[in-house]
Write a protein that holds these residues in place. Structure first.
Motif, PDB file in Angstrom:
ATOM      1  N   LEU A  47      34.809  28.893  34.007  1.00 18.70           N
ATOM      2  CA  LEU A  47      35.464  29.659  32.964  1.00 18.70           C
ATOM      3  C   LEU A  47      34.506  30.682  32.361  1.00 18.70           C
ATOM      4  O   LEU A  47      34.881  31.822  32.090  1.00 18.70           O
ATOM      5  N   ALA A  48      33.252  30.300  32.156  1.00 15.73           N
ATOM      6  CA  ALA A  48      32.259  31.225  31.609  1.00 15.73           C
ATOM      7  C   ALA A  48      32.020  32.392  32.559  1.00 15.73           C
ATOM      8  O   ALA A  48      31.929  33.552  32.134  1.00 15.73           O
ATOM      9  N   LEU A  49      31.933  32.079  33.848  1.00 15.54           N
ATOM     10  CA  LEU A  49      31.758  33.159  34.837  1.00 15.54           C
ATOM     11  C   LEU A  49      32.970  34.085  34.873  1.00 15.54           C
ATOM     12  O   LEU A  49      32.846  35.303  35.016  1.00 15.54           O
ATOM     13  N   LEU A  50      34.157  33.490  34.712  1.00 16.57           N
ATOM     14  CA  LEU A  50      35.385  34.286  34.719  1.00 16.57           C
ATOM     15  C   LEU A  50      35.419  35.229  33.515  1.00 16.57           C
ATOM     16  O   LEU A  50      35.839  36.382  33.629  1.00 16.57           O
ATOM     17  N   GLY A  51      34.946  34.731  32.382  1.00 18.64           N
ATOM     18  CA  GLY A  51      34.883  35.602  31.208  1.00 18.64           C
ATOM     19  C   GLY A  51      33.958  36.776  31.441  1.00 18.64           C
ATOM     20  O   GLY A  51      34.257  37.914  31.055  1.00 18.64           O
ATOM     21  N   GLU A  52      32.819  36.519  32.081  1.00 21.60           N
ATOM     22  CA  GLU A  52      31.891  37.597  32.393  1.00 21.60           C
ATOM     23  C   GLU A  52      32.519  38.609  33.332  1.00 21.60           C
ATOM     24  O   GLU A  52      32.393  39.827  33.145  1.00 21.60           O
ATOM     25  N   ALA A  53      33.233  38.115  34.364  1.00 14.65           N
ATOM     26  CA  ALA A  53      33.875  39.014  35.326  1.00 14.65           C
ATOM     27  C   ALA A  53      34.943  39.866  34.655  1.00 14.65           C
ATOM     28  O   ALA A  53      35.076  41.067  34.918  1.00 14.65           O
ATOM     29  N   ALA A  54      35.713  39.253  33.756  1.00 11.63           N
ATOM     30  CA  ALA A  54      36.763  40.008  33.070  1.00 11.63           C
ATOM     31  C   ALA A  54      36.172  41.107  32.196  1.00 11.63           C
ATOM     32  O   ALA A  54      36.698  42.222  32.131  1.00 11.63           O
ATOM     33  N   LEU A  55      35.051  40.802  31.541  1.00  9.42           N
ATOM     34  CA  LEU A  55      34.405  41.811  30.709  1.00  9.42           C
ATOM     35  C   LEU A  55      33.884  42.977  31.541  1.00  9.42           C
ATOM     36  O   LEU A  55      34.010  44.144  31.149  1.00  9.42           O
ATOM     37  N   VAL A  56      33.277  42.646  32.693  1.00  7.46           N
ATOM     38  CA  VAL A  56      32.806  43.710  33.584  1.00  7.46           C
ATOM     39  C   VAL A  56      33.979  44.569  34.042  1.00  7.46           C
ATOM     40  O   VAL A  56      33.919  45.811  34.042  1.00  7.46           O
ATOM     41  N   HIS A  57      35.076  43.921  34.402  1.00  6.03           N
ATOM     42  CA  HIS A  57      36.264  44.638  34.870  1.00  6.03           C
ATOM     43  C   HIS A  57      36.799  45.567  33.777  1.00  6.03           C
ATOM     44  O   HIS A  57      37.102  46.742  34.034  1.00  6.03           O
ATOM     45  N   LEU A  58      36.879  45.070  32.551  1.00  5.62           N
ATOM     46  CA  LEU A  58      37.367  45.888  31.444  1.00  5.62           C
ATOM     47  C   LEU A  58      36.414  47.041  31.126  1.00  5.62           C
ATOM     48  O   LEU A  58      36.842  48.156  30.809  1.00  5.62           O
TER      49      LEU A  58
END
Length: 402
Positions: free
Chosen positions: A133-144
């Motif tokens: 979940l933490a990695l997914l949050g990081e990926a979503a932030l990069v995407h945004l």
């Protein structure tokens, strides 16, 4: 800054399990619906209930962002060019709509908040490990961040284009009006509205010396004048130059600069006005005409005519004034001055004395000397006319020119 054609960052998209997308994809429809509704409710700029096409555009944008995120989680690098192109185009659209990016950035924050809240439910149900979940949050932030960067780039590009478009069209119109190949009235009428320029019936062209690389240092011109400060000398098209108050406005705008204003001409004959203005500016540089301030060609037609072909007028001087050339310089200059004044004063010795500020007896002495030099030639009106042309040219030339 994301650049067009660049592959977006793969980190941290390559560190997820293969079945993550399978857990996330069923949630996308609920996320999309909630995000779109929240954007329409929370961002006034996007609230257009009567515009179904606009709502569809927002929905498509949100859905695309979610799907690209999932694609990148399962196959890093997929959609990199597409995400830039789509959101770059959205940024251009925001600029064309006349909005700032504040609304779009607000929409991104809404999308991030709702998406993260929904995905967090997977961790709460033990479907998604906390570490992932933490990695997914990081990926979503990069995407945004990449979406925001692409949108900002498109917005800035469109703003620059929109701001520069009227200027480029005004420069094109200026070139058209001063081209040696006369433009058609239809061509002018087609381009003028796009250049935000009211079409006059007559124009004049001004040219001026100076270096104005910085816009703030340039003369402040009336808004209906077309100016090209990138050319040397600068060119300015003046509409209706003889209209009420126009002369004072042009004089005030160009005060302190060396400039020349060509004659007023019909709309399609700007090239002629430009030629005369360039000739006058060249003479101002030589101090033949005033070297500061605005020189109006209409006030100096004789000078412009004489200097159209100096060699030709000099040939008249060589033909008719040779007796003077054999005299010593100071005496020759005095006799030449007296002869020109005599010709201009209709051969009236008293008027010559007044014009030159010398004693009439001195004038009569010089006239006798001129009669000795030229004899019957001073009785030939054609010869006297050509003499006067040559003498006027010599008189107007700066002393240092010889």
């Amino acid at each position: 800054m994301v650049r067009h054609g660049a592959v977006l960052a793969e980190e941290p998209f390559h560190r997820f399990s293969a079945d993550l997308a399978e857990h996330l994809r069923p949630l996308t429809e609920d996320i999309r619906r909630e995000v779109v509704n929240a954007i329409l409710a929370g961002i006034p700029e996007y609230a257009r209930p009567t515009n179904a096409a606009y709502t569809t555009t927002i929905t498509t944008g949100v859905e695309l962002g979610l799907n690209l995120l999932l694609d990148r989680l399962t196959a890093p690098g997929i959609g990199a060019r597409e995400v830039f192109d789509i959101y770059h185009a959205i940024g251009r659209g925001e600029a064309r709509e006349g909005r700032t990016l504040d609304s779009f950035q607000g929409a991104l924050r809404i999308a991030a908040r709702i998406t993260w809240r929904t995905i967090s439910t997977l961790a709460d149900s033990d479907t998604l490990p906390r570490q992932e979940l933490a990695l997914l949050g990081e990926a979503a932030l990069v995407h945004l961040d990449e979406i925001a960067a692409a949108t900002s780039a498109g917005f800035a590009e469109a703003q620059a284009h929109l701001a520069d478009e009227p200027r480029r069209r005004r420069l094109r119109l200026l070139d058209m009006l001063t081209d040696e190949q006369p433009p058609t009235a239809q061509a002018i009428a087609t381009l003028a509205p796009a250049a935000r320029w009211p079409v006059p019936s007559r124009i004049a062209v001004a040219v001026l010396d100076g270096h104005w690389e910085r816009e703030e240092s340039r003369p402040i011109l009336p808004p209906d004048l077309l100016a090209d400060f990138d050319r040397k000398p600068v060119r300015v098209v003046v509409p209706d130059p003889e209209g009420p108050g126009r002369a004072r406005a042009i004089e005030a705008a160009l005060r302190g600069h060396r400039a020349a204003l060509g004659p007023t001409v019909p709309l399609t004959e700007g090239a002629r006005s430009l030629r005369w203005a360039l000739d006058a500016l060249g003479l101002a540089r030589r101090s033949v005409l005033p070297s500061r301030g605005l020189v109006r060609c209409s006030d100096h037609l004789t000078t412009l005519l004489l200097f159209q072909d100096e060699d030709l007028v000099d040939a008249l001087g060589t033909r008719h004034l040779d007796p003077l050339e054999r005299m010593p310089r100071p005496y020759r200059d005095r006799l030449a001055e007296t002869l020109l004044s005599w010709l201009r004063c209709s051969r009236n010795a008293s008027e010559v004395a007044v014009r030159l500020g010398i004693h009439p007896q001195t004038v009569r002495y010089r006239l006798r000397r001129l009669d000795d030099l030229f004899g019957d030639r001073l009785q030939d009106p054609d010869v006297c006319f050509e003499m006067e042309l040559a003498l006027r040219l010599r008189q107007m030339r700066p002393r240092q020119a010889g």
